[in-house]
Structure formats: structure tokens, C-alpha cells
Design a protein around this motif. Structure first.
Motif, PDB file in Angstrom:
ATOM      1  N   VAL A  37      18.892  48.233  59.104  1.00  0.00           N
ATOM      2  CA  VAL A  37      17.821  49.192  58.836  1.00  0.00           C
ATOM      3  C   VAL A  37      17.820  50.242  59.937  1.00  0.00           C
ATOM      4  CG1 VAL A  37      15.336  49.535  58.597  1.00  0.00           C
ATOM      5  CG2 VAL A  37      16.422  47.507  57.605  1.00  0.00           C
ATOM      6  N   ARG A  38      17.847  51.496  59.538  1.00  0.00           N
ATOM      7  CA  ARG A  38      17.732  52.600  60.492  1.00  0.00           C
ATOM      8  C   ARG A  38      16.333  53.194  60.329  1.00  0.00           C
ATOM      9  NH1 ARG A  38      21.377  58.143  60.989  1.00  0.00           N
ATOM     10  NH2 ARG A  38      20.713  58.648  63.107  1.00  0.00           N
ATOM     11  N   ARG A  39      15.540  53.149  61.384  1.00  0.00           N
ATOM     12  CA  ARG A  39      14.151  53.614  61.334  1.00  0.00           C
ATOM     13  C   ARG A  39      13.997  54.882  62.164  1.00  0.00           C
ATOM     14  NH1 ARG A  39       9.336  53.988  63.842  1.00  0.00           N
ATOM     15  NH2 ARG A  39       7.449  53.198  62.818  1.00  0.00           N
ATOM     16  N   LEU A  40      13.280  55.854  61.617  1.00  0.00           N
ATOM     17  CA  LEU A  40      12.953  57.033  62.405  1.00  0.00           C
ATOM     18  C   LEU A  40      11.670  57.669  61.902  1.00  0.00           C
ATOM     19  CD1 LEU A  40      15.131  60.112  61.425  1.00  0.00           C
ATOM     20  CD2 LEU A  40      15.245  57.983  60.159  1.00  0.00           C
ATOM     21  N   ASP A  41      10.942  58.279  62.834  1.00  0.00           N
ATOM     22  CA  ASP A  41       9.748  59.039  62.500  1.00  0.00           C
ATOM     23  C   ASP A  41      10.153  60.464  62.139  1.00  0.00           C
ATOM     24  OD1 ASP A  41       8.344  56.799  63.115  1.00  0.00           O
ATOM     25  OD2 ASP A  41       7.438  57.568  64.949  1.00  0.00           O
ATOM     26  N   VAL A  42       9.544  60.984  61.077  1.00  0.00           N
ATOM     27  CA  VAL A  42       9.861  62.335  60.620  1.00  0.00           C
ATOM     28  C   VAL A  42       8.582  63.166  60.618  1.00  0.00           C
ATOM     29  CG1 VAL A  42      10.822  63.749  58.768  1.00  0.00           C
ATOM     30  CG2 VAL A  42      11.715  61.440  59.169  1.00  0.00           C
ATOM     31  N   PRO A  43       8.423  64.102  61.556  1.00  0.00           N
ATOM     32  CA  PRO A  43       7.221  64.938  61.586  1.00  0.00           C
ATOM     33  C   PRO A  43       7.297  66.031  60.520  1.00  0.00           C
ATOM     34  CG  PRO A  43       8.688  65.531  63.381  1.00  0.00           C
ATOM     35  CD  PRO A  43       9.321  64.383  62.693  1.00  0.00           C
ATOM     36  N   LEU A  44       6.241  66.137  59.733  1.00  0.00           N
ATOM     37  CA  LEU A  44       6.138  67.184  58.718  1.00  0.00           C
ATOM     38  C   LEU A  44       4.875  67.992  59.003  1.00  0.00           C
ATOM     39  CD1 LEU A  44       7.091  65.238  55.444  1.00  0.00           C
ATOM     40  CD2 LEU A  44       8.579  66.613  56.921  1.00  0.00           C
ATOM     41  N   ARG A 101      15.870  42.783  51.788  1.00  0.00           N
ATOM     42  CA  ARG A 101      15.669  43.490  53.058  1.00  0.00           C
ATOM     43  C   ARG A 101      14.756  44.693  52.864  1.00  0.00           C
ATOM     44  NH1 ARG A 101      20.322  43.656  57.431  1.00  0.00           N
ATOM     45  NH2 ARG A 101      19.670  41.481  57.302  1.00  0.00           N
ATOM     46  N   VAL A 102      14.911  45.401  51.748  1.00  0.00           N
ATOM     47  CA  VAL A 102      14.028  46.536  51.445  1.00  0.00           C
ATOM     48  C   VAL A 102      12.593  46.054  51.331  1.00  0.00           C
ATOM     49  CG1 VAL A 102      13.414  48.235  49.687  1.00  0.00           C
ATOM     50  CG2 VAL A 102      15.810  47.952  50.367  1.00  0.00           C
ATOM     51  N   ASN A 103      12.369  44.950  50.643  1.00  0.00           N
ATOM     52  CA  ASN A 103      11.007  44.449  50.455  1.00  0.00           C
ATOM     53  C   ASN A 103      10.355  44.047  51.776  1.00  0.00           C
ATOM     54  OD1 ASN A 103      11.053  44.824  47.690  1.00  0.00           O
ATOM     55  ND2 ASN A 103      11.758  42.749  47.241  1.00  0.00           N
ATOM     56  N   ALA A 104      11.156  43.616  52.732  1.00  0.00           N
ATOM     57  CA  ALA A 104      10.606  43.232  54.033  1.00  0.00           C
ATOM     58  C   ALA A 104      10.055  44.430  54.799  1.00  0.00           C
ATOM     59  CB  ALA A 104      11.686  42.537  54.862  1.00  0.00           C
ATOM     60  N   LEU A 105      10.400  45.643  54.377  1.00  0.00           N
ATOM     61  CA  LEU A 105       9.951  46.848  55.079  1.00  0.00           C
ATOM     62  C   LEU A 105       8.590  47.330  54.607  1.00  0.00           C
ATOM     63  CD1 LEU A 105      13.342  48.795  55.135  1.00  0.00           C
ATOM     64  CD2 LEU A 105      12.321  47.415  56.956  1.00  0.00           C
ATOM     65  N   GLY A 121      24.712  55.962  53.333  1.00  0.00           N
ATOM     66  CA  GLY A 121      24.914  55.165  52.130  1.00  0.00           C
ATOM     67  C   GLY A 121      24.710  53.684  52.385  1.00  0.00           C
ATOM     68  N   THR A 122      24.342  52.990  51.317  1.00  0.00           N
ATOM     69  CA  THR A 122      24.042  51.561  51.404  1.00  0.00           C
ATOM     70  C   THR A 122      25.251  50.709  51.049  1.00  0.00           C
ATOM     71  OG1 THR A 122      21.781  52.136  50.760  1.00  0.00           O
ATOM     72  CG2 THR A 122      22.363  49.815  50.665  1.00  0.00           C
ATOM     73  N   SER A 149      27.077  51.437  57.103  1.00  0.00           N
ATOM     74  CA  SER A 149      26.113  51.625  56.017  1.00  0.00           C
ATOM     75  C   SER A 149      24.698  51.481  56.553  1.00  0.00           C
ATOM     76  CB  SER A 149      26.370  50.605  54.910  1.00  0.00           C
ATOM     77  OG  SER A 149      26.314  49.287  55.435  1.00  0.00           O
ATOM     78  N   GLU A 150      23.723  51.895  55.736  1.00  0.00           N
ATOM     79  CA  GLU A 150      22.343  51.825  56.210  1.00  0.00           C
ATOM     80  C   GLU A 150      21.348  51.704  55.067  1.00  0.00           C
ATOM     81  OE1 GLU A 150      20.469  56.008  57.027  1.00  0.00           O
ATOM     82  OE2 GLU A 150      22.507  56.078  57.857  1.00  0.00           O
ATOM     83  N   ILE A 151      20.225  51.089  55.390  1.00  0.00           N
ATOM     84  CA  ILE A 151      18.979  51.208  54.639  1.00  0.00           C
ATOM     85  C   ILE A 151      18.054  51.977  55.577  1.00  0.00           C
ATOM     86  CG2 ILE A 151      16.990  49.975  53.690  1.00  0.00           C
ATOM     87  CD1 ILE A 151      18.931  47.583  53.252  1.00  0.00           C
ATOM     88  N   THR A 152      17.449  53.034  55.089  1.00  0.00           N
ATOM     89  CA  THR A 152      16.710  53.921  55.989  1.00  0.00           C
ATOM     90  C   THR A 152      15.211  53.801  55.769  1.00  0.00           C
ATOM     91  OG1 THR A 152      18.532  55.467  55.618  1.00  0.00           O
ATOM     92  CG2 THR A 152      16.690  56.244  56.941  1.00  0.00           C
ATOM     93  N   LEU A 153      14.478  53.611  56.861  1.00  0.00           N
ATOM     94  CA  LEU A 153      13.015  53.638  56.839  1.00  0.00           C
ATOM     95  C   LEU A 153      12.564  54.906  57.549  1.00  0.00           C
ATOM     96  CD1 LEU A 153      10.154  52.490  56.427  1.00  0.00           C
ATOM     97  CD2 LEU A 153      10.483  51.191  58.557  1.00  0.00           C
ATOM     98  N   LEU A 154      11.981  55.815  56.778  1.00  0.00           N
ATOM     99  CA  LEU A 154      11.453  57.054  57.344  1.00  0.00           C
ATOM    100  C   LEU A 154       9.930  56.965  57.345  1.00  0.00           C
ATOM    101  CD1 LEU A 154      13.868  58.091  55.001  1.00  0.00           C
ATOM    102  CD2 LEU A 154      13.842  59.851  56.745  1.00  0.00           C
ATOM    103  N   VAL A 155       9.348  57.090  58.523  1.00  0.00           N
ATOM    104  CA  VAL A 155       7.888  57.071  58.661  1.00  0.00           C
ATOM    105  C   VAL A 155       7.422  58.516  58.816  1.00  0.00           C
ATOM    106  CG1 VAL A 155       5.929  56.183  59.948  1.00  0.00           C
ATOM    107  CG2 VAL A 155       8.009  54.788  59.739  1.00  0.00           C
ATOM    108  N   LEU A 156       6.685  59.001  57.823  1.00  0.00           N
ATOM    109  CA  LEU A 156       6.246  60.397  57.838  1.00  0.00           C
ATOM    110  C   LEU A 156       5.071  60.560  58.787  1.00  0.00           C
ATOM    111  CD1 LEU A 156       6.421  61.244  54.022  1.00  0.00           C
ATOM    112  CD2 LEU A 156       8.258  61.189  55.746  1.00  0.00           C
ATOM    113  N   ARG A 157       5.129  61.598  59.615  1.00  0.00           N
ATOM    114  CA  ARG A 157       4.102  61.830  60.619  1.00  0.00           C
ATOM    115  C   ARG A 157       3.439  63.184  60.421  1.00  0.00           C
ATOM    116  NH1 ARG A 157       2.489  57.075  62.273  1.00  0.00           N
ATOM    117  NH2 ARG A 157       4.201  55.784  63.087  1.00  0.00           N
TER     118      ARG A 157
END
Length: 406
Positions: free
Chosen positions: A156-163, A198-202, A376-377, A390-398
Motif C-alpha cells: 500500500v502506498r499512502r499519501l496526503d493530497v491537498p486540494l 487488502r483494499v478492505n483493510a484500508l 498499477g496493481t 506494483s501498488e495499491i494506493t491510498l490517497l487521503v484528501l486534505r
């Protein structure tokens, strides 16, 4: 005045423009590339001063000649009209193997030989043999590691994305991106189920799939795609087509994803509301849909945003990163894409950059628009990933308007 009458066709019409040299060269690439992928390593590893015993040279040459014959035949049987999965696996594996072997034969051939010569390590034949063993060793190691990387469940690749336009009520919205699963000749139904777990765990609010679900029709790859029905999201699960859907009866994939509980965003949008604020979640068909010949399939951003309040922030799903030019012109806040695989097998990423504006990660385009490109997954074709995980991406919108955390 120059007489040009002899250059005009008899019917008085205009002579068709002649194709340029680059266009003519491109026609030969499908024939030239397989030959180069096998011929260059053959020359570097067997015929540049190694002086192997005759049986070694003959057997090695035979294997290198067999490669450019077997690989195209297997690819045609596997990915052509016959769609034979075993042939596809053989052809894809040979393609990945030849690419890695070609790359490291070139990279070790001159530099290593030069370094050994500078160090005065052995004679010319010893140095030539050292190049061969180094190239073979590196290739074997990278293929073994690359295959394990391709088959594992992505990290899982996690990052905050400011909008800047995101309302405070939507601060912390969790968006999970999966893309380019490429279910195909290798049966990955168990892998698919583990990815979904793994997606559901997020604990996502929104789960997005930006296309290239599979190589093959929905009917043929249904068992591998079926676990997608288990994916959970508190708000929505949304999907857009990729270019590979248009090689495999795209409408069948749209219908299957709808059946599995995902909402196909085919040039339309939905509204995600939380805490009194609203986010427009839009999607477009892949750009290849325009030439697919399928009724009502095309990439139509204006249609996707039709009826949406222009003052609201927009999250857009578009399979290919190069759609970002249109997204930026329309004032989209964030585009999510896949398609590139991060290059999948280094150094193929240099070729990807010729076609796409971004390879992987977050990038800015224009004054407002951010683009996130997933590596890509899954994987396409050769069952290897080398220096492109490969990655599953978690983007947290800020939101800049959200109160600071206590």
C-alpha cells in the motif's frame, strides 16, 4: 516556371502524400525488435572474444536462434484469434526474458569489459567470459526477483493530497486506487481475492478502478474478476474503462463491473457528500474508445461534468495520464490514472515517457490540476516487474480549510 504536369495523376486528383522514413521504419519494428532482442545478446555473450568450446557455441547459438522464432509464434497463438493461454504464457515469458537479457548484455558488455581492462584483470578472453557470466547472472537474479514482485500482493502506498477547493467536511476522505489488474493467462483468482482483502483493510470512503481489468473478455476472465464484488467502500466503488477493455469486448466488462456492484462512470459523474461539503467524482472512457467503433463509447469530459456545479472540486478518473491536458483545461482538481505500470521492466520506462506526461506518482499540470499516476496493481504480458513495484494506493484528501487536529 517548372513543368509539374508529369507529377499529377491521370484523373487530375492530388497525389497521395508519401509516408516519411520514420513511418516506414515503424512498419518494420515488429520484425526487427525480436531479432535484435535475441541477436545482440547472442553476439555479446558468445562471439566477442570468449572462445567457448565448439559444443557450447553451437548450443548457445541454437537457443538464441530459437528465441526469435518461438517467441512471435507463441505470442500470435496466445494473443491472436486462438487466445491460447499456455502459448501466451510462453510468449510473454520469452519477451520479458529477452528484454532483460538484451538490456544487461548491453550494459555489461562495454562498461564491464572496460573496467576489467583498466584494472588489468586477466586477459581479453578472461574479460570476455566475465562479461558473459555477469550478464547471465544479473539476468537470472532480476528475472527471479521480478517474477516474485509481479506475483505478490502489492504494498500500500499512502499519501496526503491537498486540494485547495476541498471543503472542510471532506477533509480526510480516503480514496483507494487500484488499476491495471490485467487478469490474464496466468490464473490469479486467489491473488485477486487477497488484493481485495487488502483494499478492505484500508476502510476507504471511495474505491476506484481506472481500467485495464483484464486481458480477455469478461466471460473468459470472470472467475479472476469475481473477488472485486467483495470490495467495500463507505460511499462508492467506481470504475472507468482502460485501453485493454477495447481489445476484449469493452461493453462486456462494463456490464460485469455493474453486476459486481461497481458503478461504471462512463462520461458521467456522481456526488460524494460529507460534512456539508460536496466532491464531484467523474469518469471518462479511455481515449482509445473514440476509435473502437462501439456505440456511445468515447472519452467525453464535457459530458462527464455536465450538470455539475463549476464551483465544486472535481476528482476525475481517466485511464491514461495524457488525458490530463484536457482535465487541466477544464479545471479538474485531481485526476487518477494508471496505464504506465511505472515502466514495469526497467528501462522500458524511457519509452513510456515518450507517450505519457507522467510515469508514476503525484505531479502538477497547470495552475490547479494534480495528477496521480499509479504504477498499477497487476502486470501486463511478461510476468515480471523490475524496478517498478506494483501498488495499491491510498490517497487521503486534505482541505486547507479544515481546523487543525487537536
Amino acid at each position: 516556371m517548372t513543368d509539374t504536369s508529369d507529377t499529377r495523376p491521370a484523373d487530375g486528383g492530388e497525389r497521395a502524400p508519401q509516408p516519411g522514413w520514420l513511418h516506414r521504419l515503424m512498419r518494420w519494428i515488429p520484425l526487427i525488435a525480436p531479432l535484435l532482442l535475441w541477436a545482440v545478446p547472442c553476439w555479446v555473450l558468445l562471439y566477442t572474444g570468449q572462445h567457448w568450446p565448439l559444443p557450447v557455441t553451437l548450443i548457445g547459438t541454437f537457443l538464441f536462434v530459437l528465441g526469435p522464432v518461438c517467441m512471435p509464434l507463441a505470442m500470435v497463438r496466445g494473443h491472436g484469434r486462438r487466445q491460447e493461454d499456455r502459448a501466451a504464457i510462453i510468449g510473454d515469458t520469452l519477451l520479458g526474458t529477452s528484454w532483460v537479457l538484451f538490456t544487461w548484455s548491453v550494459l555489461t558488455g562495454v562498461p564491464l569489459r572496460f573496467a576489467l581492462a583498466v584494472a588489468d584483470a586477466g586477459g581479453p578472453e578472461d574479460r570476455a567470459r566475465a562479461v558473459t557470466w555477469a550478464a547471465l547472472g544479473i539476468t537470472a537474479a532480476l528475472l527471479t526477483w521480478g517474477h516474485a514482485e509481479a506475483r505478490r500482493v502489492p504494498r500500500v502506498r499512502r499519501l496526503d493530497v491537498p486540494l485547495p477547493r476541498l471543503g472542510p467536511g471532506l477533509d480526510g476522505t480516503r480514496v483507494v486506487l487500484v488499476t491495471d489488474t490485467h487478469y490474464g493467462p496466468l490464473d490469479r483468482a486467489r491473488w485477486s481475492a487477497r488484493v481485495c482483502a487488502r483494499v478492505n483493510a484500508l476502510e476507504a470512503d471511495l474505491v476506484c478502478h481506472t481500467g485495464d481489468i483484464a486481458d480477455g473478455t469478461a466471460e473468459r476472465r470472470r472467475a479472476q474478476a469475481a473477488p472485486l464484488a467483495t470490495v467495500r467502500a463507505t460511499r462508492a466503488r467506481v470504475y472507468v474503462t482502460g485501453n485493454h477493455e477495447y481489445y476484449s469486448e469493452a461493453q462486456g466488462w462494463v456490464d460485469l463491473m455493474d453486476e459486481l456492484g461497481w458503478e461504471p462512470l462512463r462520461n458521467r459523474h456522481l456526488l460524494l457528500e460529507r460534512g456539508g461539503d460536496t466532491l464531484v467524482v467523474a469518469g471518462v472512457d479511455d481515449v482509445t474508445a473514440d476509435s473502437s467503433g462501439l456505440p456511445d463509447h468515447r472519452a467525453h469530459l464535457a459530458g462527464a461534468l455536465s450538470g455539475a456545479d463549476p464551483g465544486l472540486p472535481v476528482l476525475l478518473l481517466a485511464h491514461q495520464p495524457k488525458f490530463v491536458d484536457r482535465a487541466a483545461a477544464a479545471g479538474v482538481d485531481l485526476q487518477l490514472s494508471g496505464h504506465t505500470h511505472g515502466g514495469q521492466i526497467w528501462p522500458f520506462h524511457h519509452l513510456v515517457r515518450l507517450d505519457q506526461p507522467a510515469l508514476a506518482g503525484l505531479s502538477r499540470h497547470g495552475a490547479r490540476t494534480l495528477l496521480y499516476t499509479s504504477r498499477g496493481t497487476g502486470f501486463w504480458g511478461p510476468p515480471f516487474r523490475v524496478f517498478a513495484p506494483s501498488e495499491i494506493t491510498l490517497l487521503v484528501l486534505r482541505s486547507p480549510h479544515a481546523p487543525p487536529a487537536p
